[in-house]
Design a protein around this motif. Structure first.
Motif, PDB file in Angstrom:
ATOM      1  N   THR A  37      41.569  25.575  37.043  1.00 49.87           N
ATOM      2  CA  THR A  37      41.046  26.572  37.982  1.00 49.87           C
ATOM      3  C   THR A  37      41.801  26.528  39.308  1.00 49.87           C
ATOM      4  OG1 THR A  37      38.841  26.390  36.998  1.00 49.87           O
ATOM      5  CG2 THR A  37      38.982  27.373  39.190  1.00 49.87           C
ATOM      6  N   ILE A 284      34.677  30.112  42.052  1.00 54.87           N
ATOM      7  CA  ILE A 284      34.727  31.303  41.193  1.00 54.87           C
ATOM      8  C   ILE A 284      35.262  32.518  41.938  1.00 54.87           C
ATOM      9  CG2 ILE A 284      33.414  32.815  39.679  1.00 54.87           C
ATOM     10  CD1 ILE A 284      33.668  29.896  38.748  1.00 54.87           C
ATOM     11  N   CYS A 288      38.547  34.722  41.134  1.00 51.95           N
ATOM     12  CA  CYS A 288      38.433  36.124  40.709  1.00 51.95           C
ATOM     13  C   CYS A 288      39.083  37.109  41.674  1.00 51.95           C
ATOM     14  CB  CYS A 288      36.960  36.489  40.524  1.00 51.95           C
ATOM     15  SG  CYS A 288      36.151  35.612  39.168  1.00 51.95           S
TER      16      CYS A 288
END
Length: 321
Positions: A37, A284, A288
């Motif tokens: 990530t 997150i 994104c």
């Protein structure tokens, strides 16, 4: 009497370090997930910074703010994820008091800056849609740079004050922070002092950094919605709305999770929910953002193509295979 006083101060002494509990199950899998990530966040946001700086067609106020947002997201994530990964690898979840204060400061500083930067982006869209003839005159490079610098300048002193108030408190009992990083609510739960002044400071700061920019964003989009509804062409309305949809998505995710974490009552049951929500706005959303701003943005996709095309032509010209 003297021995009792010594015992009193020993029981209420400031802890030398905290323990970040995070999630203790499946450390290897979590490390791989966090590392993947983190690299994706750096790559995606880094590409946006490079492309919007390289392509002259994207040298507009909207992409200037987007470039700063992407740079901010990379810094924001770098404050939390490397420490989280180091804890998973070493098994040592300790963090010293100064390191905890430093981490919390940068989380608050960068988060507060992002709140005002998102408000500046909403104002930019308001001018572009509602006052198109005056847009480039008002949104000069000097004003754009000034808005970014003011976003940083406003956040810096207030977060320093907040950190000073929190880490001047005595901490006693357990030194375990049931969180992934040093955040205000879980750290304050370990303090053994009257927290009225701290809670007042936290709510005041939340109103200034969360509620006020959010109100400005909502006001901007109310005017934008009115302008879109007055457009005679359905195609024009759809095209205009598409220029705002990416920003609206990011605002909804960022402010939605932030308001729940910092404005809701900090009960023991809600602490578990807040722990999960913190992953949304620290990991997150930065992950994104590049997808949100590129998948629905033709100009950025064209710029990516031009950049890759130029790179391939240079490789052919220099004989690189």
């Amino acid at each position: 009497m003297a021995s009792e006083q010594v015992k009193h101060w020993e029981n209420h002494s400031t802890a030398g370090e905290f323990i970040l509990l995070g999630y203790q199950e499946y450390p290897i899998l979590l490390f791989i997930a966090f590392l993947t990530t983190y690299l994706a966040i750096l790559l995606g946001n880094g590409l946006i910074v490079v492309v919007t700086a390289w392509d002259s067609a994207l040298h507009t106020p909207m992409y200037f703010f987007l470039r700063n947002l992407s740079g901010l997201e990379m810094c924001y994530t770098s404050v939390t994820l490397p420490k989280m990964m180091a804890n998973l690898v070493s098994g040592d979840r300790a963090i010293s008091l100064p390191a905890c204060a430093t981490q919390m400061f940068f989380i608050l500083f960068l988060g507060g800056t992002e709140c005002f930067l998102l408000a500046a982006m909403a104002y930019d869209r308001y001018l572009a849609i509602c006052l198109p003839l005056r847009y480039m005159t008002i949104m000069s490079p000097r004003l754009c740079l000034g808005m970014v610098l003011v976003s940083f300048a406003i956040s810096l002193p207030m977060q320093l004050l907040q950190i000073g108030l929190i880490f001047s408190l005595p901490f006693c009992g357990s030194n375990e922070i049931d969180h992934f990083f040093c955040d205000i609510p879980p750290v304050l739960r370990l303090a053994c002092a009257d927290l009225y002044a701290n809670e007042l400071a936290v709510y005041t700061e939340n109103i200034f950094f969360v509620v006020l920019p959010f109100v400005l964003i909502v006001a901007s989009y109310v005017h934008i919605a009115r302008a879109i509804l007055r457009m005679p062409s359905g195609t024009g309305r759809q095209k205009t709305f598409s220029t705002c949809s990416s920003h609206l998505t990011v605002v909804s995710l960022f402010y939605g999770s932030g308001m729940l974490v910092y404005l809701c009552p900090q009960t023991s049951d809600f602490a578990k929910v807040a722990k999960l929500l913190s992953l949304l706005y620290t990991i997150i959303i930065p992950l994104c953002n590049p997808l949100i701003y590129t998948l629905r943005n033709r100009e950025v996709k064209v710029a990516f193509s031009r950049l890759l095309g130029k790179k391939r032509s240079l490789e052919v010209g220099t004989g690189i295979s």
